[in-house]
Design an enzyme around this catalytic site. Structure first.
Site, short mmCIF file in Angstrom:
data_model
loop_
_atom_site.label_atom_id
_atom_site.label_comp_id
_atom_site.label_asym_id
_atom_site.label_seq_id
_atom_site.Cartn_x
_atom_site.Cartn_y
_atom_site.Cartn_z
N LYS A 1 -29.23 13.30 -27.16
CA LYS A 1 -29.02 14.02 -25.89
C LYS A 1 -27.64 14.65 -25.96
O LYS A 1 -26.76 14.17 -26.68
CB LYS A 1 -29.08 13.04 -24.72
CG LYS A 1 -29.39 13.70 -23.40
CD LYS A 1 -30.88 13.86 -23.15
CE LYS A 1 -31.14 14.69 -21.92
NZ LYS A 1 -32.57 14.72 -21.55
N ASP B 1 -32.54 20.56 -20.14
CA ASP B 1 -32.53 19.45 -19.18
C ASP B 1 -31.92 20.04 -17.91
O ASP B 1 -31.94 21.27 -17.73
CB ASP B 1 -31.71 18.26 -19.72
CG ASP B 1 -31.85 17.00 -18.88
OD1 ASP B 1 -32.89 16.34 -18.97
OD2 ASP B 1 -30.93 16.66 -18.10
P1 NDP Z 1 -33.43 21.37 -13.20
O1 NDP Z 1 -32.02 21.71 -13.45
O2 NDP Z 1 -34.48 22.39 -13.40
O3 NDP Z 1 -33.60 20.79 -11.71
C1 NDP Z 1 -32.86 19.69 -11.28
C2 NDP Z 1 -33.16 19.45 -9.83
O4 NDP Z 1 -32.50 18.26 -9.39
C3 NDP Z 1 -32.64 20.55 -8.94
O5 NDP Z 1 -33.50 20.70 -7.83
C4 NDP Z 1 -31.27 20.01 -8.52
O6 NDP Z 1 -30.74 20.57 -7.34
C5 NDP Z 1 -31.61 18.56 -8.32
N1 NDP Z 1 -30.40 17.75 -8.42
C6 NDP Z 1 -29.46 17.75 -9.39
N2 NDP Z 1 -28.47 16.89 -9.11
C7 NDP Z 1 -28.80 16.33 -7.94
C8 NDP Z 1 -28.19 15.36 -7.12
N3 NDP Z 1 -27.03 14.79 -7.45
N4 NDP Z 1 -28.83 15.00 -5.96
C9 NDP Z 1 -30.01 15.58 -5.61
N5 NDP Z 1 -30.62 16.51 -6.34
C10 NDP Z 1 -30.03 16.87 -7.49
O7 NDP Z 1 -33.73 20.08 -14.10
P2 NDP Z 1 -35.12 19.47 -14.56
O8 NDP Z 1 -36.16 19.70 -13.51
O9 NDP Z 1 -35.38 19.91 -15.93
O10 NDP Z 1 -34.77 17.92 -14.63
C11 NDP Z 1 -34.96 17.03 -13.52
C12 NDP Z 1 -34.97 15.61 -14.02
O11 NDP Z 1 -36.07 15.45 -14.94
C13 NDP Z 1 -33.73 15.16 -14.79
O12 NDP Z 1 -33.52 13.78 -14.55
C14 NDP Z 1 -34.13 15.35 -16.25
O13 NDP Z 1 -33.38 14.53 -17.11
C15 NDP Z 1 -35.58 14.91 -16.18
N6 NDP Z 1 -36.43 15.39 -17.26
C16 NDP Z 1 -36.55 16.72 -17.53
C17 NDP Z 1 -37.38 17.15 -18.53
C18 NDP Z 1 -37.63 18.60 -18.80
O14 NDP Z 1 -38.52 18.88 -19.62
N7 NDP Z 1 -36.96 19.51 -18.14
C19 NDP Z 1 -38.09 16.17 -19.40
C20 NDP Z 1 -37.96 14.81 -18.98
C21 NDP Z 1 -37.14 14.45 -17.96
P3 NDP Z 1 -29.52 21.64 -7.43
O15 NDP Z 1 -30.18 22.93 -7.77
O16 NDP Z 1 -28.92 21.60 -6.08
O17 NDP Z 1 -28.60 21.14 -8.50
#
Ligand code: NDP
Length: 450
Positions: free
Chosen positions: A130, A170
């Protein structure tokens, strides 16, 4: 949760804390695994003798580097870049890059550690890694993001490769960032290879990769519900986040006849009592992926309630899918979910549920799936992207989605194999931890003292 092996677990954790001071997220991720693996190792002396778990918590290599870049106003800026190469016993390092101001070494070590188990569960040949930076793409222009990505890759390129380490996206790293990173890698190496996944379809990406984590999550949820003779049809689903994972979790919930009620970002959540339908989802995707706006605008558009600074777990539901960030669902949230009749929690995000909340859910017989199993669809599709790059072919949507479905089914089977309890129910956390561990541990035993 106190087990017979608690003294051994406590001793182990003391050592982990001492050797990795102040890395709270890393301690938490290791604890969640140690709780199941230490009792398992007690019954399997070959792993104990070879100190496999002690070796697995030590990253094989960690790179930390300066990322200098210039903003649009001509100011000199600097961020910190990282790549944690955790374990390559079963394949080259594989795992995403996170760009977010809260990124620390602890966060990336927890993610890399979890990734080792997750990648093993997919049964594809991928080790775990990562990386990322404390850079915040929010509020930056496209040009600033591009300059940052180019600078980041100018150091990272010498440490990665299609057979060495293959990063992906991510939080904060979506198709735009992957494009800029890939472009710079190509300039520096004069090679067009599948060194990153999550690429655009025009330049080597796989169909279904953007959808894969959210879709895979719903495939897994359907498998869990099937064990109870149920499906997600007509069930109320509360989802956090509004990024990549949340968007496609909403899309597949709709496709399976469920009713998605919420979406959130770091400022708050929206509750749509009529359900987020296909048109509203298209609005949300445009808002988040193109205009890069805030989720409150969804509430303005559709006249539904917006809760600033709150999390969606207080909305009554049958199924809860945390899809945003680590530790976003704590004990109080779990209490609310249980009180309001929620029957299933499956993690789209990595480690979104605190250990206290997991323990409470399990005690109350709520079906609970850890991210290393339920969100493995993303990395599985990345593995499929690597295969397509290697054979220089593109598979159809149906082909990739069918493979994804089979992989999620197999992960569910492995959870049952290793997590089945005497009463016939499944401890998914235990199942995922042990199944993920065994494959990597066996490879490490076979490869000798590496
Ligand atoms: P994105 O950046 O596309 O979206 C992240 C989302 O989480 C946004 O809506 C963001 O809001 C919100 N967020 C971030 N920080 C916070 C916080 N402190 N409190 C509340 N909301 C928050 O990321 P992904 O959708 O790709 O990833 C989401 C999760 O899924 C992560 O934990 C990631 O590690 C996990 N994941 C992702 C994969 C992938 O293929 N993308 C695979 C497996 C796991 P804002 O826009 O306000 O920051």
């Amino acid at each position: 949760m106190i087990t017979m092996n608690q003294p051994a677990i406590d001793d182990f954790m003391q050592m982990v804390v001492k050797r990795n001071p102040a890395q709270l997220e890393f301690h938490q991720a290791v604890y969640e695994v140690a709780m199941n693996i230490i009792p398992f190792i007690e019954e399997h002396p070959e792993y104990k003798k070879a100190n496999i778990l002690e070796r697995m918590i030590e990253a094989e290599r960690i790179l930390i580097f300066r990322v200098p870049w210039m903003d649009d106003a001509g100011n000199y800026r600097v961020n910190r870049g990282y790549r944690v190469q955790m374990n390559n016993a079963i394949g080259p390092y594989k795992g995403g890059l996170r760009f977010h101001p809260n990124v620390t070494l602890s966060v990336l070590k927890f993610l890399a550690f979890e990734q080792v188990f997750k990648n093993s569960l997919t049964t594809l040949p991928m080790g775990g890694g990562k990386g990322g930076s404390d850079f915040d793409p929010k509020g930056k222009s496209d040009n600033e993001v591009m300059r940052f990505c180019q600078s980041f890759m100018t150091e990272l390129f010498r440490h990665i490769g299609k057979d060495t380490d293959i990063p992906a996206g991510d939080i904060g790293v979506g198709s735009r960032e992957i494009g800029y990173l890939f472009g710079q890698f190509k300039r520096l190496t004069n090679e067009f290879t599948g060194v990153l996944t999550g690429k655009g379809y025009a330049y080597g990406g796989s169909l279904i990769r953007p959808e894969a984590t959210g879709y895979g999550l719903l495939f897994f949820v359907e498998e869990m519900l099937k064990t109870k003779g149920q499906s997600i049809k007509n069930k109320k689903v509360v989802i956090s986040g509004s990024g990549n994972v949340a968007q496609y979790a909403i899309e597949k919930t709709l496709a399976f006849g469920g009713i998605p009620l919420t979406a959130s970002d770091s400022n708050g959540f929206v509750y749509d009592p009529d359900g987020i339908d296909t048109d509203k989802l298209a609005f949300l995707m445009e808002l988040k992926n193109k205009r890069r706006g805030r989720i409150s605008e969804y509430a303005d558009e559709y006249g539904c309630p917006y809760y600033a600074g709150e999390k969606p777990w207080k909305i009554p539901c049958d199924v809860a899918l945390p899809c945003a960030v680590q530790n976003e669902l704590n004990e109080t949230d779990a209490q609310l979910l249980i009180k309001n009749g929620c029957k299933l929690v499956a993690e789209g995000a990595n480690m979104p549920t605190t250990p206290e909340a997991i323990s409470l859910l399990q005690k109350n017989e709520i079906l609970y799936a850890p991210g290393k199993a339920s969100n493995a669809g993303g990395v599985a599709a990345s593995g499929l992207e690597m295969s397509q790059n290697s054979i220089r072919l593109y598979w159809t949507r149906e082909e990739v989605e069918n493979r994804l479905k089979v992989i999620m089914h197999n992960i569910h089977e492995q959870c049952i194999q290793y997590g089945k309890k005497a009463d016939g129910t499944t401890d998914y956390l235990k199942g995922a931890n042990i199944a993920g561990f065994v494959r990597v541990a066996d490879a490490m035993l076979a490869e000798g003292h590496v």
